[in-house]
Every structure is written in C-alpha cells, then in structure tokens.
Design a protein around this motif. Structure first.
Motif, PDB file in Angstrom:
ATOM      1  N   LEU A  66      37.556  39.451  10.634  1.00 55.73           N
ATOM      2  CA  LEU A  66      37.554  38.075  11.134  1.00 55.73           C
ATOM      3  C   LEU A  66      38.626  37.896  12.196  1.00 55.73           C
ATOM      4  O   LEU A  66      39.762  38.339  12.019  1.00 55.73           O
ATOM      5  N   LEU A  67      38.239  37.219  13.267  1.00 52.25           N
ATOM      6  CA  LEU A  67      39.188  36.822  14.301  1.00 52.25           C
ATOM      7  C   LEU A  67      39.199  35.299  14.316  1.00 52.25           C
ATOM      8  O   LEU A  67      38.174  34.667  14.587  1.00 52.25           O
ATOM      9  N   VAL A  68      40.326  34.722  13.979  1.00 46.29           N
ATOM     10  CA  VAL A  68      40.456  33.273  13.898  1.00 46.29           C
ATOM     11  C   VAL A  68      41.207  32.798  15.133  1.00 46.29           C
ATOM     12  O   VAL A  68      42.295  33.286  15.422  1.00 46.29           O
ATOM     13  N   LEU A  69      40.606  31.866  15.863  1.00 42.95           N
ATOM     14  CA  LEU A  69      41.224  31.306  17.071  1.00 42.95           C
ATOM     15  C   LEU A  69      41.535  29.850  16.793  1.00 42.95           C
ATOM     16  O   LEU A  69      40.636  29.056  16.494  1.00 42.95           O
ATOM     17  N   GLY A  79      35.468  35.518  -3.166  1.00 42.36           N
ATOM     18  CA  GLY A  79      34.902  34.949  -1.943  1.00 42.36           C
ATOM     19  C   GLY A  79      34.644  36.014  -0.889  1.00 42.36           C
ATOM     20  O   GLY A  79      35.196  37.119  -0.944  1.00 42.36           O
ATOM     21  N   SER A  80      33.824  35.683   0.082  1.00 42.88           N
ATOM     22  CA  SER A  80      33.453  36.634   1.133  1.00 42.88           C
ATOM     23  C   SER A  80      34.634  37.054   1.996  1.00 42.88           C
ATOM     24  O   SER A  80      34.581  38.085   2.663  1.00 42.88           O
ATOM     25  N   ILE A  81      35.716  36.300   1.971  1.00 38.17           N
ATOM     26  CA  ILE A  81      36.893  36.623   2.782  1.00 38.17           C
ATOM     27  C   ILE A  81      37.800  37.647   2.085  1.00 38.17           C
ATOM     28  O   ILE A  81      38.655  38.263   2.721  1.00 38.17           O
ATOM     29  N   LYS A  82      37.592  37.872   0.800  1.00 37.90           N
ATOM     30  CA  LYS A  82      38.476  38.735   0.014  1.00 37.90           C
ATOM     31  C   LYS A  82      38.521  40.150   0.602  1.00 37.90           C
ATOM     32  O   LYS A  82      37.500  40.808   0.759  1.00 37.90           O
ATOM     33  N   GLY A  83      39.737  40.578   0.940  1.00 40.47           N
ATOM     34  CA  GLY A  83      39.944  41.914   1.467  1.00 40.47           C
ATOM     35  C   GLY A  83      39.529  42.113   2.911  1.00 40.47           C
ATOM     36  O   GLY A  83      39.654  43.205   3.456  1.00 40.47           O
ATOM     37  N   LYS A  84      39.044  41.057   3.552  1.00 39.84           N
ATOM     38  CA  LYS A  84      38.553  41.152   4.921  1.00 39.84           C
ATOM     39  C   LYS A  84      39.717  41.209   5.899  1.00 39.84           C
ATOM     40  O   LYS A  84      40.581  40.340   5.884  1.00 39.84           O
ATOM     41  N   PRO A  85      39.767  42.228   6.773  1.00 42.09           N
ATOM     42  CA  PRO A  85      40.810  42.248   7.800  1.00 42.09           C
ATOM     43  C   PRO A  85      40.690  41.008   8.685  1.00 42.09           C
ATOM     44  O   PRO A  85      39.584  40.661   9.119  1.00 42.09           O
ATOM     45  N   THR A  86      41.801  40.337   8.913  1.00 40.32           N
ATOM     46  CA  THR A  86      41.803  39.113   9.715  1.00 40.32           C
ATOM     47  C   THR A  86      42.949  39.145  10.720  1.00 40.32           C
ATOM     48  O   THR A  86      44.008  39.696  10.445  1.00 40.32           O
ATOM     49  N   ALA A  87      42.691  38.536  11.859  1.00 40.63           N
ATOM     50  CA  ALA A  87      43.728  38.380  12.884  1.00 40.63           C
ATOM     51  C   ALA A  87      43.643  36.961  13.408  1.00 40.63           C
ATOM     52  O   ALA A  87      42.575  36.341  13.399  1.00 40.63           O
ATOM     53  N   VAL A  88      44.769  36.452  13.890  1.00 42.78           N
ATOM     54  CA  VAL A  88      44.831  35.077  14.383  1.00 42.78           C
ATOM     55  C   VAL A  88      45.297  35.069  15.831  1.00 42.78           C
ATOM     56  O   VAL A  88      46.285  35.705  16.181  1.00 42.78           O
ATOM     57  N   VAL A  89      44.557  34.325  16.646  1.00 42.06           N
ATOM     58  CA  VAL A  89      44.945  34.035  18.028  1.00 42.06           C
ATOM     59  C   VAL A  89      45.178  32.539  18.086  1.00 42.06           C
ATOM     60  O   VAL A  89      44.313  31.754  17.689  1.00 42.06           O
ATOM     61  N   SER A  90      46.358  32.136  18.532  1.00 41.59           N
ATOM     62  CA  SER A  90      46.643  30.708  18.650  1.00 41.59           C
ATOM     63  C   SER A  90      46.841  30.357  20.114  1.00 41.59           C
ATOM     64  O   SER A  90      47.362  31.161  20.885  1.00 41.59           O
ATOM     65  N   ALA A  91      46.404  29.159  20.469  1.00 46.49           N
ATOM     66  CA  ALA A  91      46.516  28.719  21.858  1.00 46.49           C
ATOM     67  C   ALA A  91      46.649  27.205  21.891  1.00 46.49           C
ATOM     68  O   ALA A  91      45.936  26.496  21.197  1.00 46.49           O
ATOM     69  N   SER A  92      47.593  26.738  22.727  1.00 51.19           N
ATOM     70  CA  SER A  92      47.759  25.296  22.852  1.00 51.19           C
ATOM     71  C   SER A  92      48.332  24.947  24.216  1.00 51.19           C
ATOM     72  O   SER A  92      48.832  25.812  24.939  1.00 51.19           O
TER      73      SER A  92
END
Length: 189
Positions: free
Chosen positions: A75-78, A104-117
């Motif tokens: 998952l890539l969260v922006l 839940g489907s997110i369990k163990g899922k590699p995730t990264a966050v991109v923040s922008a403002s």
C-alpha cells in the motif's frame, strides 16, 4: 514472478488534488513488472461502524476496499494535512481495512506514506498520524520509503509532478523501497 501490485490510497477526494497527481506520477515511474493502481472508492465508504460490519451487512464499498487491499502486494498512502492531521476519509479507509480485528486485509501489508501540503511543514503531522494508524491497524510500515513534499501550491502550481524530475526521482525511490519490501528483498527496520 508476476507483477507486483501496489494500491495507492489518496487522502484527498478533490479532482484536482496534488496528492492525486503525485499518485499518478508514481504510477508513471513504475517499471514494467510493477502495477500501481489508485483506489477510486474512498469517497463512497461510510464511516466505520461495527454494527454494519457483520457478514450480512458489510457495505459493498467496504468489501471492494478490503478486496483491493487483500489483492495488493503493498500500500502507498498519499496524504494531505487537514487541520493538523490526516483526512477522515483516509483514516476511515484504514479502519475498514483493519477489520475484522487481527485479520484485516491490511495485516502484514507493506505500507509507505507520502505526505504533501501547501505548508513548508510538508504535512508531517498527517504523515506521523498515518504511520501510527497504519502500524496499529497491522500494516508493515516501510519507513525507508516515506516521502514529504512541502509548499506544493507553489512547486506544482504550473507543473504536474510527473514533469518535475526531482519529484519523479523521489517518487521512484519510494516505490522501489516499497516494492522491494513487498517482494521480501528488503527488511524494514
């Protein structure tokens, strides 16, 4: 090996969202063996309510999100920053993907966050809250893949991020770190 599938969750519903254009730019940097898909249904998700999260009454939009997260390799969260934190629509998506509790489907899922403002702060408060929420929800946060963009109103006022060489380089590096983690080629610290 098939394509590595990355699901992007964009915390802004606005059609002209710069966070959305960053997601599009990430997709444009993806190598041939990586598919980046922006989930389009966050605006249709009702607020999480355990009373409607039963086998006979889970809303279709929540089922679609859970399936998309489950079928992805990462998952890539922006996230933009709304009043010093992540948008409710993004937190709500994390809540739906975290259930049922512990599975839940997110369990163990590699995730990264991109923040922008638009602020020079680069949505770092929202970023920190997203990282915290994703981790508590069971996601495997890949800290080396995080990225921050500040003053985006000026930086991307006339230019799409995919036309900004520095942004593309940064987004490509973020995607590479996330994909390596999803493939088990990198161990997050």
């Amino acid at each position: 090996m098939g394509k590595t599938r990355i699901l992007a969750l964009v915390g802004s519903l606005r059609a002209a969202s710069i966070n959305r254009t960053l997601a599009e730019a990430v997709a444009s940097t993806a190598p041939d063996d990586v598919q980046v898909t922006v989930f389009e249904g966050l605006g249709e998700l009702p607020f999480y309510n355990e009373d409607t999260d039963t086998p006979d009454s889970v809303p279709e939009s929540a089922l679609a999100l859970r399936a998309a997260v489950a079928e992805s390799d990462g998952l890539l969260v922006l996230t933009p920053e709304y009043n010093g934190t992540l948008p409710a629509v993004l937190k709500n998506a994390i809540d739906w993907a975290s259930r049922p509790y512990g599975a839940g489907s997110i369990k163990g899922k590699p995730t990264a966050v991109v923040s922008a403002s638009i602020s020079p702060n680069a949505a770092q408060w929202a970023h920190a809250d997203a990282v915290k929420s994703l981790g508590v929800a069971g996601g495997r946060v890949v800290e080396s893949a995080h990225l921050h963009f500040g003053s985006i109103g000026e930086r991307f006022a006339q230019t799409h991020p995919r036309e900004d060489a520095e942004a593309l380089t940064q987004l490509s590096a973020t995607l590479r770190e996330l994909v390596e983690s999803a493939r088990g080629e990198f161990v997050a610290v």
